[in-house]
Design a protein around this motif. Structure first.
Motif, PDB file in Angstrom:
ATOM      1  N   GLY A   1       0.784  -1.234   0.000  1.00  0.00           N
ATOM      2  CA  GLY A   1       0.000   0.000   0.000  1.00  0.00           C
ATOM      3  C   GLY A   1       0.814   1.281   0.000  1.00  0.00           C
ATOM      4  O   GLY A   1       0.246   2.368   0.087  1.00  0.00           O
ATOM      5  N   THR A   2       2.129   1.186  -0.127  1.00  0.00           N
ATOM      6  CA  THR A   2       2.983   2.382  -0.078  1.00  0.00           C
ATOM      7  C   THR A   2       3.309   2.947  -1.451  1.00  0.00           C
ATOM      8  O   THR A   2       4.080   3.895  -1.549  1.00  0.00           O
ATOM      9  N   GLY A   3       2.737   2.396  -2.503  1.00  0.00           N
ATOM     10  CA  GLY A   3       3.071   2.840  -3.860  1.00  0.00           C
ATOM     11  C   GLY A   3       2.272   4.038  -4.318  1.00  0.00           C
ATOM     12  O   GLY A   3       1.548   4.668  -3.547  1.00  0.00           O
ATOM     13  N   THR A   4       2.424   4.342  -5.595  1.00  0.00           N
ATOM     14  CA  THR A   4       1.736   5.473  -6.209  1.00  0.00           C
ATOM     15  C   THR A   4       0.978   4.986  -7.433  1.00  0.00           C
ATOM     16  O   THR A   4       1.333   3.964  -8.000  1.00  0.00           O
ATOM     17  N   PRO A   5      -0.025   5.660  -7.881  1.00  0.00           N
ATOM     18  CA  PRO A   5      -0.520   6.967  -7.485  1.00  0.00           C
ATOM     19  C   PRO A   5      -1.631   6.917  -6.437  1.00  0.00           C
ATOM     20  O   PRO A   5      -1.946   7.922  -5.814  1.00  0.00           O
ATOM     21  N   CYS A   6      -2.224   5.746  -6.189  1.00  0.00           N
ATOM     22  CA  CYS A   6      -3.409   5.678  -5.319  1.00  0.00           C
ATOM     23  C   CYS A   6      -3.185   4.927  -4.021  1.00  0.00           C
ATOM     24  O   CYS A   6      -4.132   4.744  -3.258  1.00  0.00           O
ATOM     25  N   ALA A   7      -1.981   4.462  -3.764  1.00  0.00           N
ATOM     26  CA  ALA A   7      -1.671   3.684  -2.559  1.00  0.00           C
ATOM     27  C   ALA A   7      -2.581   2.464  -2.426  1.00  0.00           C
ATOM     28  O   ALA A   7      -3.041   2.131  -1.332  1.00  0.00           O
ATOM     29  N   LEU A   8      -2.822   1.800  -3.561  1.00  0.00           N
ATOM     30  CA  LEU A   8      -3.609   0.567  -3.529  1.00  0.00           C
ATOM     31  C   LEU A   8      -2.810  -0.505  -2.801  1.00  0.00           C
ATOM     32  O   LEU A   8      -1.585  -0.478  -2.786  1.00  0.00           O
ATOM     33  N   ARG A   9      -3.526  -1.472  -2.239  1.00  0.00           N
ATOM     34  CA  ARG A   9      -2.880  -2.506  -1.439  1.00  0.00           C
ATOM     35  C   ARG A   9      -3.374  -3.883  -1.880  1.00  0.00           C
ATOM     36  O   ARG A   9      -4.554  -4.064  -2.166  1.00  0.00           O
ATOM     37  N   GLY A  10      -2.465  -4.842  -1.916  1.00  0.00           N
ATOM     38  CA  GLY A  10      -2.817  -6.238  -2.143  1.00  0.00           C
ATOM     39  C   GLY A  10      -3.636  -6.484  -3.393  1.00  0.00           C
ATOM     40  O   GLY A  10      -3.299  -6.028  -4.476  1.00  0.00           O
ATOM     41  N   ASP A  11      -4.742  -7.200  -3.203  1.00  0.00           N
ATOM     42  CA  ASP A  11      -5.584  -7.588  -4.337  1.00  0.00           C
ATOM     43  C   ASP A  11      -6.333  -6.416  -4.964  1.00  0.00           C
ATOM     44  O   ASP A  11      -6.962  -6.585  -6.012  1.00  0.00           O
ATOM     45  N   ALA A  12      -6.281  -5.244  -4.356  1.00  0.00           N
ATOM     46  CA  ALA A  12      -6.895  -4.062  -4.974  1.00  0.00           C
ATOM     47  C   ALA A  12      -6.094  -3.609  -6.199  1.00  0.00           C
ATOM     48  O   ALA A  12      -6.619  -2.922  -7.070  1.00  0.00           O
ATOM     49  N   ILE A  13      -4.838  -4.013  -6.263  1.00  0.00           N
ATOM     50  CA  ILE A  13      -4.000  -3.727  -7.430  1.00  0.00           C
ATOM     51  C   ILE A  13      -4.374  -4.732  -8.511  1.00  0.00           C
ATOM     52  O   ILE A  13      -4.402  -5.941  -8.237  1.00  0.00           O
ATOM     53  N   PRO A  14      -4.659  -4.282  -9.726  1.00  0.00           N
ATOM     54  CA  PRO A  14      -5.019  -5.233 -10.784  1.00  0.00           C
ATOM     55  C   PRO A  14      -3.934  -6.304 -10.967  1.00  0.00           C
ATOM     56  O   PRO A  14      -2.743  -6.022 -10.872  1.00  0.00           O
ATOM     57  N   ILE A  15      -4.380  -7.532 -11.217  1.00  0.00           N
ATOM     58  CA  ILE A  15      -3.447  -8.653 -11.368  1.00  0.00           C
ATOM     59  C   ILE A  15      -2.412  -8.373 -12.456  1.00  0.00           C
ATOM     60  O   ILE A  15      -1.242  -8.722 -12.318  1.00  0.00           O
ATOM     61  N   GLY A  16      -2.823  -7.726 -13.527  1.00  0.00           N
ATOM     62  CA  GLY A  16      -1.886  -7.415 -14.604  1.00  0.00           C
ATOM     63  C   GLY A  16      -0.774  -6.487 -14.150  1.00  0.00           C
ATOM     64  O   GLY A  16       0.391  -6.647 -14.537  1.00  0.00           O
ATOM     65  N   ALA A  17      -1.103  -5.525 -13.303  1.00  0.00           N
ATOM     66  CA  ALA A  17      -0.091  -4.597 -12.786  1.00  0.00           C
ATOM     67  C   ALA A  17       0.866  -5.307 -11.843  1.00  0.00           C
ATOM     68  O   ALA A  17       2.067  -5.032 -11.839  1.00  0.00           O
ATOM     69  N   ARG A  18       0.349  -6.250 -11.052  1.00  0.00           N
ATOM     70  CA  ARG A  18       1.212  -7.005 -10.145  1.00  0.00           C
ATOM     71  C   ARG A  18       2.172  -7.893 -10.931  1.00  0.00           C
ATOM     72  O   ARG A  18       3.351  -7.997 -10.590  1.00  0.00           O
ATOM     73  N   ILE A  19       1.674  -8.504 -12.003  1.00  0.00           N
ATOM     74  CA  ILE A  19       2.525  -9.338 -12.858  1.00  0.00           C
ATOM     75  C   ILE A  19       3.569  -8.474 -13.552  1.00  0.00           C
ATOM     76  O   ILE A  19       4.754  -8.818 -13.594  1.00  0.00           O
ATOM     77  N   LEU A  20       3.142  -7.342 -14.095  1.00  0.00           N
ATOM     78  CA  LEU A  20       4.067  -6.444 -14.786  1.00  0.00           C
ATOM     79  C   LEU A  20       5.152  -5.940 -13.841  1.00  0.00           C
ATOM     80  O   LEU A  20       6.325  -5.851 -14.224  1.00  0.00           O
ATOM     81  N   ALA A  21       4.804  -5.634 -12.602  1.00  0.00           N
ATOM     82  CA  ALA A  21       5.798  -5.154 -11.636  1.00  0.00           C
ATOM     83  C   ALA A  21       6.877  -6.212 -11.396  1.00  0.00           C
ATOM     84  O   ALA A  21       8.072  -5.895 -11.342  1.00  0.00           O
ATOM     85  N   VAL A  22       6.475  -7.472 -11.282  1.00  0.00           N
ATOM     86  CA  VAL A  22       7.442  -8.557 -11.079  1.00  0.00           C
ATOM     87  C   VAL A  22       8.319  -8.715 -12.318  1.00  0.00           C
ATOM     88  O   VAL A  22       9.554  -8.784 -12.219  1.00  0.00           O
ATOM     89  N   ALA A  23       7.711  -8.760 -13.489  1.00  0.00           N
ATOM     90  CA  ALA A  23       8.473  -8.941 -14.730  1.00  0.00           C
ATOM     91  C   ALA A  23       9.451  -7.793 -14.942  1.00  0.00           C
ATOM     92  O   ALA A  23      10.611  -8.008 -15.337  1.00  0.00           O
ATOM     93  N   ARG A  24       9.015  -6.582 -14.681  1.00  0.00           N
ATOM     94  CA  ARG A  24       9.864  -5.405 -14.845  1.00  0.00           C
ATOM     95  C   ARG A  24      11.038  -5.448 -13.870  1.00  0.00           C
ATOM     96  O   ARG A  24      12.167  -5.155 -14.237  1.00  0.00           O
ATOM     97  N   ASP A  25      10.784  -5.846 -12.640  1.00  0.00           N
ATOM     98  CA  ASP A  25      11.836  -5.927 -11.628  1.00  0.00           C
ATOM     99  C   ASP A  25      12.894  -6.961 -12.023  1.00  0.00           C
ATOM    100  O   ASP A  25      14.094  -6.704 -11.912  1.00  0.00           O
ATOM    101  N   VAL A  26      12.449  -8.117 -12.479  1.00  0.00           N
ATOM    102  CA  VAL A  26      13.387  -9.161 -12.906  1.00  0.00           C
ATOM    103  C   VAL A  26      14.232  -8.673 -14.069  1.00  0.00           C
ATOM    104  O   VAL A  26      15.465  -8.810 -14.072  1.00  0.00           O
ATOM    105  N   GLU A  27      13.614  -8.078 -15.076  1.00  0.00           N
ATOM    106  CA  GLU A  27      14.363  -7.639 -16.256  1.00  0.00           C
ATOM    107  C   GLU A  27      15.331  -6.506 -15.938  1.00  0.00           C
ATOM    108  O   GLU A  27      16.422  -6.444 -16.508  1.00  0.00           O
ATOM    109  N   LEU A  28      14.969  -5.621 -15.026  1.00  0.00           N
ATOM    110  CA  LEU A  28      15.909  -4.575 -14.625  1.00  0.00           C
ATOM    111  C   LEU A  28      17.134  -5.174 -13.943  1.00  0.00           C
ATOM    112  O   LEU A  28      18.255  -4.700 -14.123  1.00  0.00           O
ATOM    113  N   THR A  29      16.934  -6.231 -13.165  1.00  0.00           N
ATOM    114  CA  THR A  29      18.047  -6.894 -12.498  1.00  0.00           C
ATOM    115  C   THR A  29      18.921  -7.648 -13.495  1.00  0.00           C
ATOM    116  O   THR A  29      20.145  -7.645 -13.385  1.00  0.00           O
TER     117      THR A  29
END
Length: 182
Positions: free
Chosen positions: A126-154
């Motif tokens: 819940g500490t993110g931006t722009p709406c401070a959504l938490r857990g399952d309130a974040i769309p599944i696609g955004a959660r998947i994209l965040a993981v994929a983006r993090d891995v590729e940046l690493t």
């Protein structure tokens, strides 16, 4: 046929929109990732995750498009082009870039992909931006994209033989439940 002055969307119109956005994607990869096909790598990884989760094909397609195009908004703020008063690296420019990417996708008629991009900087705790959504309130696609983006940046620019994959997995574990969906 027209509705409120707009002509109906033909498949060729959608194809042209996607191709125009993919041109912007290539420019973003050249400008921010030294020409590496970062956006394609993120999209490939995100689609693999979504497919392994057995998500509906429409959701997988939206995730793919969002993953390919989540960085195009960065082109508009690079080198102060949009906000000349803000120096590069200012906190919040990532959110501005995501908003611009979202609006480009919306303007092209890709609502589901736009919703994913709009929420990609939300954190699972819940500490993110722009709406401070938490857990399952974040769309599944955004959660998947965040993981994929993090891995590729690493992994970016690092040979897998040098332990890059292990570093990416360790980073995911360190950020699970805080920034990323566990």
């Amino acid at each position: 046929a027209t509705t409120r002055g707009r002509r109906s969307t033909r498949p060729s119109d959608v194809f042209r929109r996607v191709e125009a956005l993919r041109t912007l994607k290539r420019l973003a990869d050249e400008g921010f990732h030294e020409g590496h096909a970062y956006s394609d790598a993120v999209a490939t990884r995100a689609v693999r995750i979504a497919t392994a989760m057995h998500l509906p094909s429409e959701v997988v397609q939206a995730i793919q498009l969002a993953s390919e195009l989540c960085e195009v908004g960065s082109l508009l703020i690079r080198d102060g082009a949009l906000h000349p008063s803000l120096p590069s690296g200012v906190l919040g420019l990532d959110s501005v870039a995501a908003t611009l990417s979202e609006r480009l996708l919306l303007a092209c008629g890709f609502k589901e992909a736009a919703e994913i991009v709009a929420s990609v900087d939300e954190h699972f705790d819940g500490t993110g931006t722009p709406c401070a959504l938490r857990g399952d309130a974040i769309p599944i696609g955004a959660r998947i994209l965040a993981v994929a983006r993090d891995v590729e940046l690493t992994l970016e620019g690092r040979p897998l033989a040098m332990g890059a994959l292990g570093a990416a997995c360790a980073r995911l574990e360190a950020h699970a439940s805080r920034d990323l969906d566990p």
